[in-house]
Structures are given as structure tokens and as C-alpha cells.
Design an enzyme around this catalytic site. Structure first.
Site, mmCIF file in Angstrom:
data_model
loop_
_atom_site.group_PDB
_atom_site.id
_atom_site.type_symbol
_atom_site.label_atom_id
_atom_site.label_comp_id
_atom_site.label_asym_id
_atom_site.label_seq_id
_atom_site.Cartn_x
_atom_site.Cartn_y
_atom_site.Cartn_z
ATOM 1 N N ILE A 1 0.861 -1.126 0.100
ATOM 2 C CA ILE A 1 -0.094 -0.012 0.048
ATOM 3 C C ILE A 1 0.837 1.178 -0.227
ATOM 4 C CG2 ILE A 1 -0.326 -0.220 2.506
ATOM 5 C CD1 ILE A 1 -3.269 1.126 2.156
ATOM 6 N N CYS A 2 0.315 2.293 -0.728
ATOM 7 C CA CYS A 2 0.960 3.674 -0.722
ATOM 8 C C CYS A 2 2.543 3.643 -1.161
ATOM 9 C CB CYS A 2 0.983 4.211 0.595
ATOM 10 S SG CYS A 2 1.123 6.049 0.647
ATOM 11 N N GLY A 3 3.427 4.018 -0.282
ATOM 12 C CA GLY A 3 4.796 3.952 -0.569
ATOM 13 C C GLY A 3 5.407 2.600 -0.843
#
Length: 211
Positions: A107-109
Site C-alpha cells: 500500500i502507498c509508498g
């Protein structure tokens, strides 16, 4: 038994893990015949880390302890340090896990780390936008497989953007098969909308399982 490994490191985004680790660790809404689940934190070393929210966590194990088989699940949360080469070891482990049919959830980064390793070039995925991946990953070639949704599940790879933690959790739980389908539907709708009718419907599905 599923072994859930939660990768932890300095600056990790606490909130992105909240829904998924709470449900998988507690098992409070699991169906009667759900497979057993073990949740462990994993770090580069056994040294404590400090999350973005200021929590100090001591890893349960290190990367070499991760079991490489199709019952392992690796959760990679976002954070501010994914551009640090020290995370290369966990990215290599993620690639190894994917190759044996284990589940990798980013998720995300953390999607940036997989994109930099070329792991998103051949599979449907999402992140914080194609522009985000192009900006952070000069070698990224997965634009044609990018799906503009909060979270995308492609077999044993589940990716999400920064705002997709709830849907990401739903897709992980669905993939593992630990909830009844109606329990999962009402769980998601309750946390997505806050409408109490979904909470009562959720609890009714549990009473129907004779747990």
C-alpha cells in the site's frame, strides 16, 4: 495456517495497517471453519522501530525468518523511507514469495518499492496514481496495467493507494477466505458508511454460524 508477516520500519504509516492487522489477529469475525492465522511483525533486525505515529515496535522476527511457501502473507505498509536501499532485502523476499504463490499486499509508498523492482510491470496494480509511480520510479513500465482504483487484487498480489486501506483490507480478507461472504460485505459497508444497520446485519451473520 496462514502466517501473516507485517514488515515494520521507521516512519511506517500506522493507519494503513489498522483494519487488516486488527481483524486478522483478533479473528473476531472469522467464519466457523476459517483457517488459523498467525500475525508477526518482521524487521530488518530485531532493533525497535518508530512509526510515523510515534509508536515504538520491536519486531518479532527478521526477514530471513519468513517462511517461503503459499501460506505466507507479507504486508508492506507505506512510509517515508521506501527510497532507502536498506529495504531491498524485503523487496527481494516479496519477489520470492510471489514466485511460490504466497500473497504480497502493498500500500502507498510500498508500491513504489515494487515498481522500482519491476514487479508491477506485468501485473494489474494501483498506487497513488500513474503520475506518482512515474515520478518516483523512472524505470516503471506498468502504465498499461495501472487501474485507477483505491485497491486492486490480482491473484496473490494486492496493491492499494494511500486512501485505500479499507478496501485493501477487504480484498486481503476475501483472498484468505477467513470471513463468510455476507459477513465481509456487511463489515465493509459498516466501516465504509458508518450506517448502524450494517453493524447489526454483520452481527447477525455471526450468530448464524453457531460460533
Amino acid at each position: 495456517m496462514f502466517k501473516i508477516y507485517v514488515y515494520i520500519f521507521d516512519t511506517l504509516a500506522d493507519w494503513e495497517l489498522g483494519y487488516v492487522i486488527a481483524e486478522l489477529n483478533s479473528g473476531r469475525f472469522f467464519k466457523k471453519d476459517a483457517p488459523r492465522v498467525s500475525v508477526k511483525t518482521v524487521g530488518i533486525s530485531k532493533e525497535p522501530v518508530k512509526t510515523m505515529g510515534g509508536l515504538t515496535i520491536v519486531p518479532d522476527c527478521v526477514i530471513d525468518d519468513i517462511a517461503v511457501n503459499d501460506k505466507s502473507v507479507l504486508l508492506l505498509p507505506g512510509g517515508n523511507t521506501w527510497d532507502n536501499p536498506k529495504h531491498g532485502t524485503i523487496v527481494k523476499k516479496a519477489e520470492e514469495l510471489l514466485s511460490v504463490g504466497a500473497t504480497v499486499c502493498t500500500i502507498c509508498g510500498a508500491t513504489v518499492a515494487l515498481a522500482n523492482a519491476g514487479l508491477l510491470d506485468q501485473r494489474p496494480h494501483t498506487s497513488n496514481g500513474t503520475g506518482f509511480l512515474e515520478m518516483t520510479c523512472p524505470s516503471y513500465k506498468g502504465q498499461s496495467l495501472y487501474i485507477d482504483k483505491l485497491s486492486v487484487s490480482d491473484h496473490n498480489l494486492i496493491t492499494a493507494g494511500a486512501a485505500g486501506a479499507l478496501l485493501w483490507t477487504r480484498q486481503i480478507i476475501e483472498h484468505l477466505g477467513v470471513f463468510q461472504s455476507d459477513t465481509l460485505d456487511f463489515w465493509y459497508e459498516f466501516f465504509n458508511t458508518g450506517d448502524p444497520q450494517f453493524f447489526f446485519a454483520l452481527m447477525q451473520t455471526l450468530s448464524n454460524t453457531d460460533k
